[in-house]
Scaffold this motif. Structure first.
Motif, PDB file in Angstrom:
ATOM      1  N   THR A   1       3.103  -3.627   7.107  1.00 12.64           N
ATOM      2  CA  THR A   1       4.642  -3.204   7.103  1.00 12.64           C
ATOM      3  C   THR A   1       5.384  -4.324   6.752  1.00 12.64           C
ATOM      4  O   THR A   1       6.981  -4.503   7.609  1.00 12.64           O
ATOM      5  CB  THR A   1       4.920  -2.097   7.543  1.00 12.64           C
ATOM      6  OG1 THR A   1       5.024  -2.646   8.892  1.00 12.64           O
ATOM      7  CG2 THR A   1       4.908  -0.857   7.004  1.00 12.64           C
TER       8      THR A   1
ATOM      9  N   ASN B   1       3.086  -0.105   3.281  1.00 12.26           N
ATOM     10  CA  ASN B   1       4.008   0.126   1.940  1.00 12.26           C
ATOM     11  C   ASN B   1       3.788   1.125   1.293  1.00 12.26           C
ATOM     12  O   ASN B   1       4.062   1.619   0.068  1.00 12.26           O
ATOM     13  CB  ASN B   1       2.913  -0.808   1.177  1.00 12.26           C
ATOM     14  CG  ASN B   1       2.930  -2.615   1.407  1.00 12.26           C
ATOM     15  OD1 ASN B   1       3.945  -2.746   2.215  1.00 12.26           O
ATOM     16  ND2 ASN B   1       2.237  -2.850   0.973  1.00 12.26           N
TER      17      ASN B   1
ATOM     18  N   PRO C   1       3.587  -5.846  -1.872  1.00 13.41           N
ATOM     19  CA  PRO C   1       4.351  -4.838  -0.694  1.00 13.41           C
ATOM     20  C   PRO C   1       4.591  -3.497  -2.157  1.00 13.41           C
ATOM     21  O   PRO C   1       5.192  -2.861  -0.778  1.00 13.41           O
ATOM     22  CB  PRO C   1       5.997  -5.104  -1.478  1.00 13.41           C
ATOM     23  CG  PRO C   1       5.964  -6.409  -2.767  1.00 13.41           C
ATOM     24  CD  PRO C   1       3.855  -6.780  -2.709  1.00 13.41           C
TER      25      PRO C   1
END
Length: 233
Positions: A119, A171, A190
């Motif tokens: 993350t 994500n 991402p």
């Protein structure tokens, strides 16, 4: 038949039988509570589109297995980013392997085997050069008639070869919001649940690095394969 595939099919059929057997009582309970919830074989609450194939979780071997099909378009046409994308996602037709499992359920499965997410990326990082973080995963592919597991990297040919290091980027919120369907991206991403950290964000695009799948390794266009994500030792 490949021993691994026998195990996969057994676990999948057992899970499907269990799900069907408890469906009526679950629906009754959910209706009464006003909070419908779907759970996986570990009992975790998941999100799964209708028609998606359930993810197989093998916690003892610290691995997650999904079904996919070969997208033969990319035998000869380059793909910059998309390794495996859920067929129900916005980018479902852009991946070298079309995933039959929902990317959101896949995320929870990795959490359930104890995999640690990174993350560390945001959409703004797409303008920069950053590598995805998270616990590394060994990724393999197999199919009926094959007596072994093939490293995922062996099905890919690239105009710039590097050692593939797949990481659990996580994500989840971005995946839910965008619904691209991205399960495995071929560069740091991402949105994708997992991605190859050996290529940083936007690097494939900026350097025009092309990725293909190997027709000399994989079965025919449209063939079903099983992709195994195992926590690296």
């Amino acid at each position: 038949m490949n021993k691994k595939i026998i195990i996969i099919l057994y676990l999948l059929s057992a899970f499907m039988f269990s799900s069907c057997g408890s469906k009526q009582s679950e629906e009754s309970n959910n209706s009464a509570s006003g909070n419908p919830q779907l759970t996986n074989s570990m009992g975790s609450v998941i999100l799964r589109d209708e028609g998606a194939v359930p993810v197989v979780i093998d916690k003892d071997n610290k691995e997650v297995i999904i079904e996919a099909t070969v997208n033969g378009k990319y035998f000869n046409t380059p793909s910059r980013h998309h390794g495996i994308v859920f067929k129900g996602g916005k980018y479902g037709d852009r991946a070298v392997l079309v995933g039959l499992a929902d990317e959101r359920e896949f995320y929870q499965a990795l959490k359930d085997i104890g995999c640690v997410e990174g993350t560390n990326l945001t959409m703004e990082d797409m303008k920069l050069s950053k590598a995805v973080k998270g616990e590394p995963l060994d990724v393999f592919v197999t199919w009926e008639g094959l007596s072994k597991e093939i490293p995922f990297s062996d099905i890919i040919r690239s105009s710039e070869e590097r050692i593939m290091i797949v990481r659990f980027g996580g994500n989840f919120e971005a995946a839910k919001a965008n619904r691209t369907g991205c399960i495995l991206c071929l560069d740091s991403c991402p949105i994708a649940i997992t991605s190859d950290s050996s290529f940083t964000t936007a690097e494939l695009e900026n350097k025009e690095i092309d990725k293909y799948i190997r027709e000399d390794v994989l079965p025919a266009y449209g063939s079903k394969v099983y992709v195994i994500f195992r926590i690296a030792e």
